[in-house]
Write a protein that holds these residues in place. Structure first.
Motif, PDB file in Angstrom:
ATOM      1  N   ASP A   1     -12.567 -25.562  23.546  1.00 19.72           N
ATOM      2  CA  ASP A   1     -12.992 -26.654  24.422  1.00 19.72           C
ATOM      3  C   ASP A   1     -11.793 -27.478  24.868  1.00 19.72           C
ATOM      4  O   ASP A   1     -11.754 -27.986  25.992  1.00 19.72           O
ATOM      5  CB  ASP A   1     -13.988 -27.560  23.688  1.00 19.72           C
ATOM      6  CG  ASP A   1     -15.334 -26.877  23.452  1.00 19.72           C
ATOM      7  OD1 ASP A   1     -15.686 -25.984  24.251  1.00 19.72           O
ATOM      8  OD2 ASP A   1     -16.015 -27.234  22.479  1.00 19.72           O
TER       9      ASP A   1
ATOM     10  N   ASP B   1     -10.863 -29.462  15.697  1.00 26.28           N
ATOM     11  CA  ASP B   1     -11.259 -30.659  16.442  1.00 26.28           C
ATOM     12  C   ASP B   1     -12.568 -30.450  17.196  1.00 26.28           C
ATOM     13  O   ASP B   1     -13.314 -31.410  17.418  1.00 26.28           O
ATOM     14  CB  ASP B   1     -10.168 -31.045  17.447  1.00 26.28           C
ATOM     15  CG  ASP B   1      -8.880 -31.489  16.773  1.00 26.28           C
ATOM     16  OD1 ASP B   1      -8.932 -31.829  15.572  1.00 26.28           O
ATOM     17  OD2 ASP B   1      -7.833 -31.478  17.439  1.00 26.28           O
ATOM     18  N   ASP B   2     -12.840 -29.207  17.595  1.00 32.26           N
ATOM     19  CA  ASP B   2     -14.027 -28.901  18.393  1.00 32.26           C
ATOM     20  C   ASP B   2     -15.280 -28.691  17.549  1.00 32.26           C
ATOM     21  O   ASP B   2     -16.357 -28.402  18.099  1.00 32.26           O
ATOM     22  CB  ASP B   2     -13.780 -27.649  19.254  1.00 32.26           C
ATOM     23  CG  ASP B   2     -12.705 -27.863  20.313  1.00 32.26           C
ATOM     24  OD1 ASP B   2     -12.430 -29.032  20.625  1.00 32.26           O
ATOM     25  OD2 ASP B   2     -12.146 -26.870  20.807  1.00 32.26           O
ATOM     26  N   LEU B   3     -15.170 -28.827  16.230  1.00 29.04           N
ATOM     27  CA  LEU B   3     -16.306 -28.623  15.329  1.00 29.04           C
ATOM     28  C   LEU B   3     -16.736 -29.949  14.708  1.00 29.04           C
ATOM     29  O   LEU B   3     -15.960 -30.907  14.673  1.00 29.04           O
ATOM     30  CB  LEU B   3     -15.935 -27.635  14.221  1.00 29.04           C
ATOM     31  CG  LEU B   3     -15.666 -26.191  14.645  1.00 29.04           C
ATOM     32  CD1 LEU B   3     -15.321 -25.347  13.430  1.00 29.04           C
ATOM     33  CD2 LEU B   3     -16.862 -25.598  15.389  1.00 29.04           C
ATOM     34  N   PRO B   4     -17.956 -30.015  14.176  1.00 32.04           N
ATOM     35  CA  PRO B   4     -18.392 -31.250  13.510  1.00 32.04           C
ATOM     36  C   PRO B   4     -17.530 -31.558  12.292  1.00 32.04           C
ATOM     37  O   PRO B   4     -17.041 -30.638  11.617  1.00 32.04           O
ATOM     38  CB  PRO B   4     -19.835 -30.923  13.075  1.00 32.04           C
ATOM     39  CG  PRO B   4     -20.258 -29.789  13.939  1.00 32.04           C
ATOM     40  CD  PRO B   4     -19.024 -29.000  14.226  1.00 32.04           C
ATOM     41  N   PRO B   5     -17.333 -32.829  11.988  1.00 42.09           N
ATOM     42  CA  PRO B   5     -16.604 -33.207  10.775  1.00 42.09           C
ATOM     43  C   PRO B   5     -17.295 -32.604   9.541  1.00 42.09           C
ATOM     44  O   PRO B   5     -18.511 -32.536   9.465  1.00 42.09           O
ATOM     45  CB  PRO B   5     -16.685 -34.735  10.764  1.00 42.09           C
ATOM     46  CG  PRO B   5     -16.982 -35.121  12.171  1.00 42.09           C
ATOM     47  CD  PRO B   5     -17.787 -34.006  12.759  1.00 42.09           C
ATOM     48  N   GLY B   6     -16.503 -32.161   8.613  1.00 42.36           N
ATOM     49  CA  GLY B   6     -17.057 -31.594   7.395  1.00 42.36           C
ATOM     50  C   GLY B   6     -17.175 -30.086   7.400  1.00 42.36           C
ATOM     51  O   GLY B   6     -17.491 -29.491   6.372  1.00 42.36           O
ATOM     52  N   ASP B   7     -16.919 -29.435   8.542  1.00 39.66           N
ATOM     53  CA  ASP B   7     -17.009 -27.978   8.591  1.00 39.66           C
ATOM     54  C   ASP B   7     -15.803 -27.296   7.945  1.00 39.66           C
ATOM     55  O   ASP B   7     -15.817 -26.080   7.743  1.00 39.66           O
ATOM     56  CB  ASP B   7     -17.146 -27.491  10.038  1.00 39.66           C
ATOM     57  CG  ASP B   7     -18.606 -27.443  10.487  1.00 39.66           C
ATOM     58  OD1 ASP B   7     -19.440 -28.050   9.798  1.00 39.66           O
ATOM     59  OD2 ASP B   7     -18.891 -26.824  11.526  1.00 39.66           O
TER      60      ASP B   7
ATOM     61  N   ALA C   1     -16.287 -23.556   9.100  1.00 43.29           N
ATOM     62  CA  ALA C   1     -15.387 -23.399  10.251  1.00 43.29           C
ATOM     63  C   ALA C   1     -14.918 -21.962  10.403  1.00 43.29           C
ATOM     64  O   ALA C   1     -14.903 -21.408  11.509  1.00 43.29           O
ATOM     65  CB  ALA C   1     -14.180 -24.328  10.091  1.00 43.29           C
TER      66      ALA C   1
ATOM     67  N   HIS D   1     -17.798 -19.822  11.544  1.00 39.13           N
ATOM     68  CA  HIS D   1     -18.166 -20.109  12.933  1.00 39.13           C
ATOM     69  C   HIS D   1     -17.364 -19.253  13.908  1.00 39.13           C
ATOM     70  O   HIS D   1     -17.888 -18.805  14.937  1.00 39.13           O
ATOM     71  CB  HIS D   1     -17.930 -21.595  13.234  1.00 39.13           C
ATOM     72  CG  HIS D   1     -18.163 -21.975  14.657  1.00 39.13           C
ATOM     73  ND1 HIS D   1     -19.412 -22.256  15.170  1.00 39.13           N
ATOM     74  CD2 HIS D   1     -17.298 -22.110  15.701  1.00 39.13           C
ATOM     75  CE1 HIS D   1     -19.315 -22.552  16.449  1.00 39.13           C
ATOM     76  NE2 HIS D   1     -18.043 -22.467  16.805  1.00 39.13           N
TER      77      HIS D   1
END
Length: 365
Positions: free
Chosen positions: A144, A302-308, A342, A345
């Motif tokens: 992204d 950075d493009d993933l939710p926090p905590g992944d 992460a 994913h």
């Protein structure tokens, strides 16, 4: 479907390795043209059964390569031409159109905030990229973050598609036997703490910061730095290690194609000092290997939710910041983490499925 991939070179690098991994998962007939440097990844692709042609391009302004490339495309009767990296995107889009191919996809792998493929961004390079981008059918961004940068450049959002880089997460699963074997091969004692970095030895990766940080670890002389990769900066980095008095504590693994999981297994912690990335593939691979990771920038996270990625933490980019990270990892010795969301994913099968959907959509237009 018959697809031709055109790439600037096939030495060992993130985009080149990513292309090889993708071709193993794309259910199409694939061929590859490399404009220059048919290196180790070209050999690996041929071993996989993928035809590879070296165009023999002599430089950025070798315009004679354009009709040669167009003839090659015309003879192959390809349904889709897919280009990778700046020079291949510029020449490949033009040649595909000259050859009458209507479906042209281009992946932008290496657009940073201030550089492209390790070279400073200049207005002329941007103008040429935008002029030829319009000759293609679709432009793929590997994150992204890269998509936002391309939009800021002037690429129309309707032409952009995000297909993230992918990894084979299962291939990086930690293996104690591989760890022991790699350490014996590299001359690393079983109980010594090994911090690692992976990437092309080029200025933008800032491995000099890691070497200077290692030199600051006074009282922690049992720490070793394992650098995986090769490139133009290696002589200067070797000189720097000698000048800093840590030459005997830096291990140079060199260029690798298939041995990366074993080298990651040999590490106890991973540090990425690069301040300008398009994705951050090495960080994701290190997470898949269960390593605690410290990084300066990583758009993939950075493009993933926090905590992944609970095993990863952003740090500052100064020598003092990297020194503190090394010292903290050395003191904690956190061991292996479970593979985080992460890493899962960014599974390569998902990336291949997204790319196939784009090929079909492009061909239906």
């Amino acid at each position: 479907m018959n697809v031709l991939h055109i790439i600037t070179g096939l030495g060992v690098g993130g985009a080149e390795q990513q292309l090889r991994l993708l071709l193993r998962h794309l259910p199409v007939r694939s061929s590859v043209v490399t404009l220059t440097n048919p290196g180790a990844v070209a050999d690996a692709l041929r071993a996989d059964g993928v035809p590879v042609t070296h165009l023999g391009m002599r430089g950025n302004r070798d315009l004679a390569a354009l009709p040669r490339l167009a003839r090659l495309i015309r003879r192959g009767r390809y349904d889709v031409v897919h280009t990778h990296l700046y020079r291949a995107c510029v020449y490949g889009r033009i040649a595909a159109r000259l050859a009458g191919v209507r479906h042209v996809v281009a992946t932008e792998h290496s657009l940073g905030a201030a550089q492209i493929e390790g070279r400073p961004l200049k207005p002329g390079a941007r103008a040429l990229y935008l002029a030829t981008e319009r000759l293609g059918t679709a432009t793929v961004a590997v994150s992204d973050t890269v998509a936002r940068r391309l939009t800021a450049w002037g690429v129309r959002p309707s032409r952009l598609h995000v297909v993230p880089n992918g990894i084979d997460a299962s291939g990086f699963a930690h293996d104690e036997r591989a760890r022991d074997a790699a350490r014996r091969r590299l001359g690393l004692a079983p109980d010594i703490f090994v911090a690692g970095g992976v990437g092309r030895l080029a200025p933008g990766k800032r491995f000099d910061t890691l070497i200077r940080a290692l030199a600051e670890l006074r009282g922690d002389e049992d720490v070793r730095l394992l650098l995986v990769g090769d490139g133009p900066e290696r002589p200067r980095l070797e000189w720097l290690a000698r000048a800093c008095g840590v030459a005997d504590r830096v291990v140079w693994a060199g260029e690798v194609t298939g041995d990366l999981p074993a080298l990651l297994a040999a590490m106890d912690g991973f540090v990425s000092p690069s301040a300008d990335e398009a994705f951050g593939l090495a960080v994701v691979e290190a997470l898949a290997a269960g390593l605690p990771v410290r990084y300066v920038t990583c758009p993939a996270l950075d493009d993933l939710p926090p905590g992944d990625a609970p095993g990863a933490r952003r740090i500052g980019g100064t020598v003092a910041d990297v020194t503190a990270a090394l010292r903290e990892l050395r003191a904690a010795r956190p061991g292996r983490h479970p593979v985080p969301p992460a890493a899962l994913h960014y599974d390569i099968t998902r990336s291949a499925q997204q790319l196939m959907a784009l090929y079909r959509e492009t061909s239906d237009r």
